[in-house]
Design a protein around this motif. Structure first.
Motif, PDB file in Angstrom:
ATOM      1  N   PRO A 110       0.828  -1.205   0.000  1.00  0.00           N
ATOM      2  CA  PRO A 110       0.000   0.000   0.000  1.00  0.00           C
ATOM      3  C   PRO A 110       0.865   1.259   0.000  1.00  0.00           C
ATOM      4  O   PRO A 110       1.850   1.344   0.734  1.00  0.00           O
ATOM      5  N   LEU A 111       0.486   2.236  -0.832  1.00  0.00           N
ATOM      6  CA  LEU A 111       1.261   3.470  -0.955  1.00  0.00           C
ATOM      7  C   LEU A 111       0.463   4.717  -0.577  1.00  0.00           C
ATOM      8  O   LEU A 111       0.913   5.520   0.237  1.00  0.00           O
ATOM      9  N   THR A 145      -6.165  11.289  -0.035  1.00  0.00           N
ATOM     10  CA  THR A 145      -4.996  12.182  -0.029  1.00  0.00           C
ATOM     11  C   THR A 145      -4.620  12.597  -1.455  1.00  0.00           C
ATOM     12  O   THR A 145      -3.628  13.284  -1.657  1.00  0.00           O
ATOM     13  N   LYS A 146      -5.417  12.173  -2.428  1.00  0.00           N
ATOM     14  CA  LYS A 146      -5.165  12.500  -3.838  1.00  0.00           C
ATOM     15  C   LYS A 146      -5.780  13.858  -4.166  1.00  0.00           C
ATOM     16  O   LYS A 146      -6.845  14.202  -3.661  1.00  0.00           O
ATOM     17  N   PHE A 147      -5.094  14.640  -4.988  1.00  0.00           N
ATOM     18  CA  PHE A 147      -5.631  15.929  -5.412  1.00  0.00           C
ATOM     19  C   PHE A 147      -5.196  16.218  -6.836  1.00  0.00           C
ATOM     20  O   PHE A 147      -4.254  15.619  -7.346  1.00  0.00           O
ATOM     21  N   GLU A 184       0.096  12.817   1.007  1.00  0.00           N
ATOM     22  CA  GLU A 184       0.604  12.009   2.106  1.00  0.00           C
ATOM     23  C   GLU A 184       0.583  10.528   1.733  1.00  0.00           C
ATOM     24  O   GLU A 184      -0.381  10.055   1.115  1.00  0.00           O
ATOM     25  N   ALA A 185       1.615   9.792   2.135  1.00  0.00           N
ATOM     26  CA  ALA A 185       1.660   8.339   1.941  1.00  0.00           C
ATOM     27  C   ALA A 185       0.800   7.660   3.010  1.00  0.00           C
ATOM     28  O   ALA A 185       0.454   8.273   4.019  1.00  0.00           O
ATOM     29  N   ARG A 232       3.644  17.437  -2.395  1.00  0.00           N
ATOM     30  CA  ARG A 232       3.000  16.909  -3.604  1.00  0.00           C
ATOM     31  C   ARG A 232       3.809  15.709  -4.065  1.00  0.00           C
ATOM     32  O   ARG A 232       4.870  15.835  -4.649  1.00  0.00           O
ATOM     33  N   TYR A 233       3.293  14.519  -3.760  1.00  0.00           N
ATOM     34  CA  TYR A 233       3.891  13.291  -4.258  1.00  0.00           C
ATOM     35  C   TYR A 233       3.381  13.108  -5.678  1.00  0.00           C
ATOM     36  O   TYR A 233       2.216  12.775  -5.888  1.00  0.00           O
TER      37      TYR A 233
END
Length: 156
Positions: free
Chosen positions: A64-65, A70-72, A83-84, A128-129
């Motif tokens: 899991p990542l 937490t996606k935008f 965030e991870a 921002r990942y």
């Protein structure tokens, strides 16, 4: 019991495979991105515009990542998260390729290249990942993984 769960997590063996094994498991694009530190073109990979609820796992080892909450939309053409799922899900490395200094993100479990992290994301982290879609699988409705030491609390 929580100490046992924590010890199991800390001693989980890393996923290691030969190049031939990775090539057999992954598509050509997945192999290029994850095992050769490639980058898919913006707005071409999977999940950049996915708005479903679930979890994003490593395409190589299923670790899991990121969670969908937490996606935008960063407007960059790659799936972006602030965030991870937990601090130990990913590791950061300095990347000096292409005449830039960036922070590369890799899967902690199998060392797959995922993308990069930048300090221009939204609250609460400001991060921002920026992740290649080909580096992940989406698990529709997938739940947040239990953290080490909380196994008893989650099952109660």
């Amino acid at each position: 019991m929580s100490d046992d769960a924590e010890n199991r997590k800390e001693t989980t063996p890393k996923v290691r495979k030969t190049t031939a094994e990775w090539m057999q498991q992954l598509t050509a694009e997945q192999f290029y991105v994850t095992r050769q530190s490639g980058t898919e073109r913006p707005f071409t990979g999977p999940y950049w515009d996915n708005n479903l609820i679930g979890r994003y796992d490593c395409v190589c080892c299923n670790a899991p990542l990121f969670m969908s909450d937490t996606k935008f939309d960063a407007g960059c053409g790659w799936p972006s998260f602030f965030e991870a799922v937990h601090p130990n899900a990913i590791r950061e490395l300095q990347d000096q390729s292409h005449g830039m200094i960036r922070t590369e993100i890799r899967c902690q479990q199998c060392d797959a290249h995922l993308g990069h992290v930048f300090p221009d994301g939204p609250a609460p982290t400001g991060l921002r990942y920026c992740i290649n879609g080909h580096a992940m699988n989406f698990v529709h409705g997938g739940q947040q993984p239990a953290e080490a030491g909380n196994d008893d609390e989650k099952s109660a």
